[in-house]
Design a protein around this motif. Structure first.
Motif, PDB file in Angstrom:
ATOM      1  N   PHE A  64     -32.250 -18.735  14.614  1.00  0.00           N
ATOM      2  CA  PHE A  64     -31.640 -17.425  14.838  1.00  0.00           C
ATOM      3  C   PHE A  64     -32.472 -16.591  15.807  1.00  0.00           C
ATOM      4  O   PHE A  64     -33.708 -16.573  15.718  1.00  0.00           O
ATOM      5  CB  PHE A  64     -31.497 -16.672  13.516  1.00  0.00           C
ATOM      6  N   VAL A  65     -31.776 -15.877  16.707  1.00  0.00           N
ATOM      7  CA  VAL A  65     -32.409 -14.997  17.691  1.00  0.00           C
ATOM      8  C   VAL A  65     -31.475 -13.821  17.968  1.00  0.00           C
ATOM      9  O   VAL A  65     -30.290 -13.870  17.648  1.00  0.00           O
ATOM     10  CB  VAL A  65     -32.711 -15.742  19.024  1.00  0.00           C
ATOM     11  N   HIS A  72     -38.588 -12.277  23.296  1.00  0.00           N
ATOM     12  CA  HIS A  72     -39.026 -12.783  21.998  1.00  0.00           C
ATOM     13  C   HIS A  72     -38.212 -13.965  21.468  1.00  0.00           C
ATOM     14  O   HIS A  72     -38.432 -14.394  20.344  1.00  0.00           O
ATOM     15  CB  HIS A  72     -38.992 -11.663  20.961  1.00  0.00           C
ATOM     16  N   ASN A  73     -37.288 -14.486  22.239  1.00  0.00           N
ATOM     17  CA  ASN A  73     -36.405 -15.537  21.732  1.00  0.00           C
ATOM     18  C   ASN A  73     -36.967 -16.941  21.810  1.00  0.00           C
ATOM     19  O   ASN A  73     -36.332 -17.883  21.375  1.00  0.00           O
ATOM     20  CB  ASN A  73     -35.055 -15.493  22.445  1.00  0.00           C
ATOM     21  N   ALA A  74     -38.144 -17.120  22.367  1.00  0.00           N
ATOM     22  CA  ALA A  74     -38.670 -18.469  22.559  1.00  0.00           C
ATOM     23  C   ALA A  74     -38.811 -19.233  21.251  1.00  0.00           C
ATOM     24  O   ALA A  74     -38.416 -20.396  21.170  1.00  0.00           O
ATOM     25  CB  ALA A  74     -40.012 -18.411  23.287  1.00  0.00           C
ATOM     26  N   LEU A  83     -36.273 -13.484  10.962  1.00  0.00           N
ATOM     27  CA  LEU A  83     -36.082 -12.839  12.254  1.00  0.00           C
ATOM     28  C   LEU A  83     -36.357 -11.332  12.156  1.00  0.00           C
ATOM     29  O   LEU A  83     -37.173 -10.779  12.902  1.00  0.00           O
ATOM     30  CB  LEU A  83     -34.653 -13.077  12.758  1.00  0.00           C
ATOM     31  N   VAL A  84     -35.706 -10.666  11.222  1.00  0.00           N
ATOM     32  CA  VAL A  84     -35.863  -9.224  11.074  1.00  0.00           C
ATOM     33  C   VAL A  84     -37.290  -8.878  10.649  1.00  0.00           C
ATOM     34  O   VAL A  84     -37.898  -7.942  11.186  1.00  0.00           O
ATOM     35  CB  VAL A  84     -34.824  -8.654  10.084  1.00  0.00           C
ATOM     36  N   THR A  85     -37.853  -9.626   9.722  1.00  0.00           N
ATOM     37  CA  THR A  85     -39.215  -9.367   9.252  1.00  0.00           C
ATOM     38  C   THR A  85     -40.228  -9.496  10.381  1.00  0.00           C
ATOM     39  O   THR A  85     -41.146  -8.685  10.500  1.00  0.00           O
ATOM     40  CB  THR A  85     -39.577 -10.314   8.089  1.00  0.00           C
ATOM     41  N   TYR A  90     -44.398  -6.832  13.232  1.00  0.00           N
ATOM     42  CA  TYR A  90     -45.159  -6.713  14.469  1.00  0.00           C
ATOM     43  C   TYR A  90     -44.749  -5.506  15.316  1.00  0.00           C
ATOM     44  O   TYR A  90     -45.252  -5.320  16.415  1.00  0.00           O
ATOM     45  CB  TYR A  90     -45.056  -8.004  15.281  1.00  0.00           C
ATOM     46  N   GLY A  91     -43.843  -4.681  14.789  1.00  0.00           N
ATOM     47  CA  GLY A  91     -43.428  -3.473  15.501  1.00  0.00           C
ATOM     48  C   GLY A  91     -42.807  -3.773  16.853  1.00  0.00           C
ATOM     49  O   GLY A  91     -42.950  -3.007  17.799  1.00  0.00           O
ATOM     50  N   LEU A  92     -42.109  -4.899  16.939  1.00  0.00           N
ATOM     51  CA  LEU A  92     -41.504  -5.312  18.206  1.00  0.00           C
ATOM     52  C   LEU A  92     -40.186  -4.604  18.441  1.00  0.00           C
ATOM     53  O   LEU A  92     -39.539  -4.122  17.510  1.00  0.00           O
ATOM     54  CB  LEU A  92     -41.279  -6.824  18.206  1.00  0.00           C
ATOM     55  N   THR A  93     -39.786  -4.582  19.660  1.00  0.00           N
ATOM     56  CA  THR A  93     -38.498  -4.020  20.030  1.00  0.00           C
ATOM     57  C   THR A  93     -37.627  -5.126  20.591  1.00  0.00           C
ATOM     58  O   THR A  93     -38.123  -6.118  21.120  1.00  0.00           O
ATOM     59  CB  THR A  93     -38.658  -2.919  21.086  1.00  0.00           C
TER      60      THR A  93
END
Length: 105
Positions: A64-65, A72-74, A83-85, A90-93
């Motif tokens: 899932f991506v 970040h999909n690699a 995925l959500v966690t 990591y505070g990613l966007t």
């Protein structure tokens, strides 16, 4: 083992984006919905705009991506909760056409 979607605190069931957009009040608020197009993360960006970001399952490996998130999909994830966690911890966007930070509502 991964929790079923209905057990995730941010999953709001089968709804349209227009039905849940009002629940996104602060920048970073997000929730997960299932609609006619599949699963999507809905979020409010820093500038106050509200977005719907589809989640896809890659056909080549079943991971899932976020659709269109080239940064970040690699790696991909074996389930939606991972995925959500990952993005939350990591505070990613999601780097598509909008930016937001995760914060449970």
């Amino acid at each position: 083992p991964p929790r079923p979607l209905h057990m995730l605190p941010y999953f709001h069931g089968r709804k349209r984006f227009t039905e849940v957009a009002g629940q996104l009040v602060n920048p970073g608020d997000y929730l997960l919905i299932a609609d006619a197009e599949g699963l999507s993360l809905c979020a409010q960006a820093e500038d106050g705009t509200k977005h719907r970001q589809p989640i896809i399952k890659r056909p080549n490996d079943g991971k899932f991506v976020f659709e269109g998130d080239r940064e970040h999909n690699a790696q991909g994830f074996t389930n939606i909760e991972e995925l959500v966690t990952y993005y939350e911890v990591y505070g990613l966007t999601v780097k598509v056409t909008f930016f937001f930070f995760f914060e449970l509502i």
